[in-house]
Scaffold this motif. Structure first.
Motif, short mmCIF file in Angstrom:
data_model
loop_
_atom_site.label_atom_id
_atom_site.label_comp_id
_atom_site.label_asym_id
_atom_site.label_seq_id
_atom_site.Cartn_x
_atom_site.Cartn_y
_atom_site.Cartn_z
N ARG A 36 85.89 42.07 7.58
CA ARG A 36 86.88 41.07 7.99
C ARG A 36 88.27 41.43 7.46
NH1 ARG A 36 85.08 35.97 9.25
NH2 ARG A 36 87.28 35.59 9.74
N LEU A 37 88.31 42.03 6.28
CA LEU A 37 89.59 42.44 5.71
C LEU A 37 90.24 43.50 6.59
CD1 LEU A 37 91.71 42.59 3.43
CD2 LEU A 37 90.21 44.26 2.29
N ILE A 38 89.46 44.49 7.00
CA ILE A 38 90.00 45.55 7.85
C ILE A 38 90.47 44.98 9.18
CG2 ILE A 38 89.38 47.65 9.13
CD1 ILE A 38 87.55 48.33 6.70
N GLU A 39 89.73 44.04 9.72
CA GLU A 39 90.15 43.39 10.97
C GLU A 39 91.48 42.65 10.77
OE1 GLU A 39 86.83 40.93 11.86
OE2 GLU A 39 85.67 42.54 12.82
N ALA A 40 91.62 41.98 9.62
CA ALA A 40 92.84 41.22 9.34
C ALA A 40 94.04 42.15 9.19
CB ALA A 40 92.66 40.38 8.09
N VAL A 41 93.84 43.28 8.52
CA VAL A 41 94.93 44.25 8.38
C VAL A 41 95.29 44.84 9.74
CG1 VAL A 41 95.63 46.45 7.37
CG2 VAL A 41 94.32 44.82 6.00
N GLY A 46 94.79 52.31 16.53
CA GLY A 46 93.50 52.96 16.31
C GLY A 46 93.41 53.60 14.95
N TYR A 47 94.50 54.19 14.51
CA TYR A 47 94.51 54.91 13.23
C TYR A 47 94.26 53.98 12.06
CZ TYR A 47 96.34 57.41 9.19
OH TYR A 47 96.48 57.97 7.95
N VAL A 48 94.93 52.83 12.05
CA VAL A 48 94.86 51.92 10.90
C VAL A 48 93.43 51.47 10.64
CG1 VAL A 48 95.45 49.57 10.17
CG2 VAL A 48 97.24 51.13 10.95
N GLY A 49 92.75 50.96 11.67
CA GLY A 49 91.38 50.50 11.47
C GLY A 49 90.45 51.63 11.10
N SER A 50 90.58 52.78 11.77
CA SER A 50 89.71 53.92 11.50
C SER A 50 89.91 54.44 10.08
CB SER A 50 90.00 55.03 12.52
OG SER A 50 89.24 56.17 12.23
N LYS A 51 91.16 54.55 9.65
CA LYS A 51 91.45 55.06 8.31
C LYS A 51 90.85 54.16 7.24
CE LYS A 51 93.75 57.76 5.39
NZ LYS A 51 93.30 59.15 5.13
N LEU A 52 91.01 52.86 7.38
CA LEU A 52 90.48 51.93 6.38
C LEU A 52 88.95 51.93 6.36
CD1 LEU A 52 92.92 48.91 6.80
CD2 LEU A 52 92.80 50.48 4.86
N PRO A 111 86.86 56.82 2.07
CA PRO A 111 86.19 56.21 0.91
C PRO A 111 87.15 55.65 -0.13
CG PRO A 111 85.90 58.61 0.92
CD PRO A 111 86.50 58.24 2.24
N SER A 112 88.44 55.99 -0.05
CA SER A 112 89.37 55.43 -1.04
C SER A 112 89.53 53.93 -0.87
CB SER A 112 90.74 56.11 -0.93
OG SER A 112 91.37 55.82 0.30
N GLN A 170 98.85 50.59 5.56
CA GLN A 170 97.62 49.83 5.76
C GLN A 170 96.84 49.61 4.46
OE1 GLN A 170 98.04 52.91 7.16
NE2 GLN A 170 96.58 54.13 5.97
N LEU A 171 96.85 50.56 3.56
CA LEU A 171 96.12 50.38 2.29
C LEU A 171 96.83 49.34 1.42
CD1 LEU A 171 93.79 51.11 0.49
CD2 LEU A 171 95.08 53.10 -0.31
N ALA A 172 98.15 49.40 1.37
CA ALA A 172 98.90 48.40 0.60
C ALA A 172 98.63 46.99 1.12
CB ALA A 172 100.40 48.72 0.68
N LEU A 173 98.60 46.83 2.45
CA LEU A 173 98.35 45.50 3.02
C LEU A 173 96.91 45.05 2.78
CD1 LEU A 173 100.38 45.59 6.36
CD2 LEU A 173 101.10 44.96 4.05
N ALA A 174 95.97 45.99 2.78
CA ALA A 174 94.59 45.63 2.45
C ALA A 174 94.49 45.11 1.02
CB ALA A 174 93.66 46.83 2.65
N LEU A 175 95.21 45.73 0.10
CA LEU A 175 95.20 45.25 -1.29
C LEU A 175 95.81 43.86 -1.39
CD1 LEU A 175 96.27 48.52 -3.17
CD2 LEU A 175 93.98 47.55 -2.98
N LEU A 176 96.89 43.62 -0.64
CA LEU A 176 97.51 42.30 -0.66
C LEU A 176 96.62 41.23 -0.06
CD1 LEU A 176 101.28 42.74 0.33
CD2 LEU A 176 100.37 41.75 -1.78
N LEU A 177 96.10 41.50 1.14
CA LEU A 177 95.32 40.48 1.85
C LEU A 177 93.99 40.19 1.17
CD1 LEU A 177 95.98 41.46 5.58
CD2 LEU A 177 96.99 39.59 4.28
N SER A 178 93.48 41.13 0.38
CA SER A 178 92.23 40.91 -0.36
C SER A 178 92.46 40.20 -1.68
CB SER A 178 91.54 42.26 -0.62
OG SER A 178 92.31 43.02 -1.55
N GLY A 179 93.72 40.06 -2.07
CA GLY A 179 94.03 39.49 -3.39
C GLY A 179 93.97 40.50 -4.50
#
Length: 225
Positions: free
Chosen positions: A13-18, A31-37, A41-42, A68-77
């Motif tokens: 759900r986090l990846i979908e939100a990002v 396409g890149y953002v979802g696939s990369k996340l 493995p990072s 995309q990684l920075a936003l994943a860290l933000l949206l996950s808290g």
């Protein structure tokens, strides 16, 4: 969990939100953002680190790309705020658009000379070995001076046998295709750890190549109390 608190997003759900934040970007970027996340493995490694540490605080994401990684860290808290730096203006523009309304700033900067923002956690994923050899140690010194709590690096480890041989061949082939004449000279991981130790950090290194043949490792350096 306290009454009324929202449960944390699952990784899916986090990846979908990002990814949804890049709806206005190019088809390639979407396409890149979802696939990369999903595939890198990072993502899982950094989310797990943040959970263990109770969050990463203010994060400086150096070489942030599209953000995309920075936003994943933000949206996950996992992060309370992020500042992302990258050399490519087009990617920085996409990151800014995707991060609108969040505690995120994205800045075009040349990491060979840029000031590293003060932060709790300095983050570099697959960045150090991309830089000219002469720029790597000075950047590490600036990162160590700016990070109050920790430095997190995903590194290309040149000492991992066949993985390193294959990784170097792939990197050289990619640079030949892109006509990038820069030499590939990743700093040995022991050298990175020693340089950070001189600045007061203790490092732990673990593999971060799950599902890939690459010699990637995650180095987490914590500042001594």
């Amino acid at each position: 969990m306290p009454d009324g608190a929202s449960p944390p997003l699952s990784e899916k759900r986090l990846i979908e939100a990002v990814a949804a934040r890049y709806a206005g970007a190019s088809r390639f970027t979407r396409g890149y953002v979802g696939s990369k996340l999903r595939r890198d493995p990072s993502t899982a490694a950094l989310l797990a680190l943040a959970q263990r540490e109770g969050g990463l605080g203010q994060v400086a994401d150096l070489g942030c790309g599209r953000g995309q990684l920075a936003l994943a860290l933000l949206l996950s808290g996992a992060a309370s705020g992020v500042v992302g730096l990258d050399y490519e203006e087009a990617k920085v523009a996409e990151a800014r658009a995707a991060g609108a309304g969040l505690a995120a700033r994205f800045i075009r900067a040349d990491l060979t000379a840029a000031r590293v923002p003060d932060c709790d956690t300095a983050l570099m994923v697959d960045v150090l070995y991309q830089l000219p050899e002469a720029a790597q140690a000075p950047l590490l010194d600036r990162v160590a001076a700016a990070a109050r709590r920790r430095v997190v690096l995903r590194l290309f480890d040149p000492g991992r046998g066949w993985r390193s041989t294959l990784g170097m061949a792939m990197e050289r082939a990619g640079r030949a295709i892109r006509r990038d004449g820069a030499a590939v000279r990743p700093m040995p991981v022991a050298e990175v750890s020693a340089r950070l130790a001189g600045a007061g950090f203790t490092s732990e290194v673990t593999p971060c190549w799950a599902g890939t043949p690459l010699p990637n490792v995650l180095l987490v350096a914590e500042r001594a109390a």
